[in-house]
Design a protein around this motif. Structure first.
Motif, PDB file in Angstrom:
ATOM      1  N   GLU A  43       0.839  -1.185   0.000  1.00 30.58           N
ATOM      2  CA  GLU A  43       0.000   0.000   0.000  1.00 30.58           C
ATOM      3  C   GLU A  43       0.881   1.244   0.000  1.00 30.58           C
ATOM      4  OE1 GLU A  43      -3.700   1.976   2.525  1.00 30.58           O
ATOM      5  OE2 GLU A  43      -2.865   0.040   3.099  1.00 30.58           O
ATOM      6  N   GLY A  44       0.519   2.139  -0.906  1.00 28.35           N
ATOM      7  CA  GLY A  44       1.260   3.382  -1.014  1.00 28.35           C
ATOM      8  C   GLY A  44       2.374   3.346  -2.032  1.00 28.35           C
ATOM      9  N   ASP A  45       2.774   2.117  -2.480  1.00 26.73           N
ATOM     10  CA  ASP A  45       3.822   2.024  -3.487  1.00 26.73           C
ATOM     11  C   ASP A  45       3.244   2.317  -4.875  1.00 26.73           C
ATOM     12  OD1 ASP A  45       5.608   1.412  -1.574  1.00 26.73           O
ATOM     13  OD2 ASP A  45       5.786  -0.730  -2.089  1.00 26.73           O
ATOM     14  N   PRO A  46       4.086   2.728  -5.852  1.00 25.80           N
ATOM     15  CA  PRO A  46       3.603   2.944  -7.230  1.00 25.80           C
ATOM     16  C   PRO A  46       3.450   1.618  -7.985  1.00 25.80           C
ATOM     17  CG  PRO A  46       5.928   3.442  -7.109  1.00 25.80           C
ATOM     18  CD  PRO A  46       5.485   3.131  -5.696  1.00 25.80           C
ATOM     19  N   LEU A  47       2.534   1.624  -8.987  1.00 24.96           N
ATOM     20  CA  LEU A  47       2.318   0.468  -9.882  1.00 24.96           C
ATOM     21  C   LEU A  47       2.305   0.977 -11.310  1.00 24.96           C
ATOM     22  CD1 LEU A  47       1.603  -2.512 -10.461  1.00 24.96           C
ATOM     23  CD2 LEU A  47      -0.818  -1.872 -10.168  1.00 24.96           C
ATOM     24  N   LEU A  48       3.113   0.392 -12.175  1.00 26.88           N
ATOM     25  CA  LEU A  48       3.189   0.787 -13.587  1.00 26.88           C
ATOM     26  C   LEU A  48       2.779  -0.402 -14.463  1.00 26.88           C
ATOM     27  CD1 LEU A  48       3.944   2.921 -15.714  1.00 26.88           C
ATOM     28  CD2 LEU A  48       6.266   1.961 -15.705  1.00 26.88           C
ATOM     29  N   ILE A  49       1.765  -0.198 -15.290  1.00 25.00           N
ATOM     30  CA  ILE A  49       1.277  -1.250 -16.196  1.00 25.00           C
ATOM     31  C   ILE A  49       1.533  -0.779 -17.625  1.00 25.00           C
ATOM     32  CG2 ILE A  49      -0.712  -2.629 -16.912  1.00 25.00           C
ATOM     33  CD1 ILE A  49      -1.984  -2.011 -14.195  1.00 25.00           C
ATOM     34  N   THR A  50       2.173  -1.620 -18.431  1.00 22.32           N
ATOM     35  CA  THR A  50       2.516  -1.279 -19.825  1.00 22.32           C
ATOM     36  C   THR A  50       1.824  -2.256 -20.773  1.00 22.32           C
ATOM     37  OG1 THR A  50       4.679  -0.482 -19.098  1.00 22.32           O
ATOM     38  CG2 THR A  50       4.378  -0.883 -21.465  1.00 22.32           C
TER      39      THR A  50
END
Length: 472
Positions: free
Chosen positions: A336-343
């Motif tokens: 929780e609170g971390d970034p998530l990058l979806i490509t």
């Protein structure tokens, strides 16, 4: 010559004698015939002679002789029939007086051979320029020798050509017609009779009209870029520059005619009737190729082919491939609170894409771009972010957006948080140590009395709590 003076019939000069040479039971066309008119003996001065026939002709010959001869060639049955002659004198009053009519000489002229039949290989007489013409002239059945003649607008097309005596027909062949061959054609033949060639009556007229050749049609394609994706509609339109004839259209791929029925829809509009469409609602796989079209024109009952249209090269593309969905972090486990990058990564050469991202089947984000990938970024993850993620893209092909399949499913989960054990330093540490010593001493005292027992941890999952001894 002075107009003759007519006296009462009884007072007219005596009739002359008339003779024909040669004498024949029947004359042929082309025979030369002479009529000789001889006046009876008289003291009156001869002024001239007149010859006449039942066909209505009359010939005056001025002469002072007692006899005169008129010679002509027989050209047809009209020269037959009754023939007579008269003579004219000048009487004592110096007036012209015409004699009585001579006896009648009747000559019989043999009819020309019956007219032949002229036929053409095109029943309507209408042909397209370049198409062959074949005329056949047929004489009525006879074993006599014949010579045939063909005419256009009354002028002989070719010199008379002889055929074998047993043949009763001749052909005039024109391998490639031109517009100069438009006109009226007839034919005739000659029969050899008594050593002389006798020309027949003319055949009926056959009219020929030579049209300019058909121009190549124009082929159109939809989509106009001639690039289509497999499974999507492909439409061809063939336009002929003819509007006054029946037409039959043909479509070709790589030079081979496309069989009728291969396309789901093929329509020909008969009003104005100069175009047709060929529709493939779902373009087959590997259908790329060079396409053209042509048509046939009904010219007088004969189907005349046009040149083929210019070639259109059509490219059938494979449907868009499945995209790849890439997560960062790759494991899909986030805190929780971390970034998530979806490509989302597409595979193609379109140059124009639209990307769509989904979570549990619901669209979350979309983007149109000119690169082959798109990013969906979540700066701070919340527990609600967990779930199944997919993506897809649309590729622009010939003005149409073609969708890809969905990517593989990728699961995002929330990682459990670890609470840190607090570390205390300085005076606080000494105080804490003192408390622990006192507690330990108390525990020992209780155990000696037999009234102390160990309870352990109340919350095994809470690693930040310390175990306590409870005194009962």
């Amino acid at each position: 010559m002075e107009s003759p003076y007519f006296l009462p019939l009884l007072d007219l000069p005596a009739p002359p004698n008339i003779f024909v040479s040669p004498e024949k039971m029947e004359y042929l066309i082309g025979d030369t015939v002479s009529f000789r008119c001889v006046a009876p003996p008289s003291k009156d001065k001869i002024q001239g002679f007149q010859f006449s026939g039942t066909a209505g002709w009359a010939v005056d010959i001025r002469t002072s002789k007692k006899a005169s001869t008129y010679t002509f060639n027989i050209t047809g049955p009209k020269d037959g029939g009754s023939h007579t002659c008269r003579y004219t004198i000048i009487d004592r009053l110096l007036k012209s007086v015409q004699s009585k009519e001579s006896k009648v000489i009747i000559i019989s002229v043999k009819d020309p051979p019956p007219h032949p039949t002229l036929s053409l290989n095109i029943s309507s007489g209408v042909v397209s320029e370049g198409y062959p013409l074949l005329f056949i002239c047929t004489a009525p059945g006879s074993t006599v020798e014949h010579r045939f003649h063909f005419y256009k607008e009354g002028a002989e097309v070719i010199p008379g050509s002889e055929v074998n005596s047993l043949e009763t027909s001749a052909q005039l062949s024109i391998s490639q017609s031109s517009q100069n061959h438009t006109g009226n054609f007839t034919c005739a033949y000659e029969e050899k009779v008594e050593g002389r060639w006798i020309l027949s009556y003319m055949s009926s007229v056959v009219t020929v009209f030579v049209k300019e050749p058909p121009f190549a049609p124009e082929l159109g394609v939809d989509p106009s870029s001639a690039v289509v994706t497999e499974g999507y509609p492909l439409r061809f339109t063939c336009i002929a520059f003819r509007d006054d004839s029946r037409l039959r259209f043909h479509f070709y791929r790589d030079g081979v005619e496309i069989p009728s029925g291969q396309a789901v829809s093929e329509t020909t509009t008969m009003n104005p009737g100069n175009f047709t469409e060929l529709l493939f609602p779902q373009t087959p796989r590997r259908f790329s190729g060079k396409f053209s079209c042509g048509f046939e024109e009904d010219v007088g009952g004969t189907w005349v082919s046009s040149p083929q249209s210019k070639v259109l090269e059509v490219t059938v593309k494979d449907p868009p491939a499945q995209p790849d969905l890439i997560l960062n972090p790759p494991s899909g486990e986030v805190r929780e609170g971390d970034p998530l990058l979806i490509t989302c990564v597409a595979y193609g050469t379109s140059g124009e894409w639209k990307f769509y991202f989904y979570k549990d089947g619901t669209e979350q984000f979309s983007e149109a771009c000119t690169r082959n990938h798109s990013f969906f970024s979540i700066p701070a993850v919340e527990p609600s972010v967990t779930g199944q993620f997919t993506c897809r893209y649309e590729e622009r092909v010939s003005g149409k957006w073609i969708p890809s399949p969905l990517s593989q499913v990728t699961v995002v989960t929330m990682q459990a948080s670890s609470l840190p054990i607090p570390l205390v330093t300085g005076c606080a540490a000494a105080a804490a140590a003192l408390v622990l010593v006192l507690l330990l001493a108390a525990c020992i005292c209780q155990r000696r009395r037999g009234h102390v027992h160990w309870k352990g941890l109340h919350n095994k999952d809470d690693t930040s709590a310390y175990p306590l001894a409870l005194v009962s």
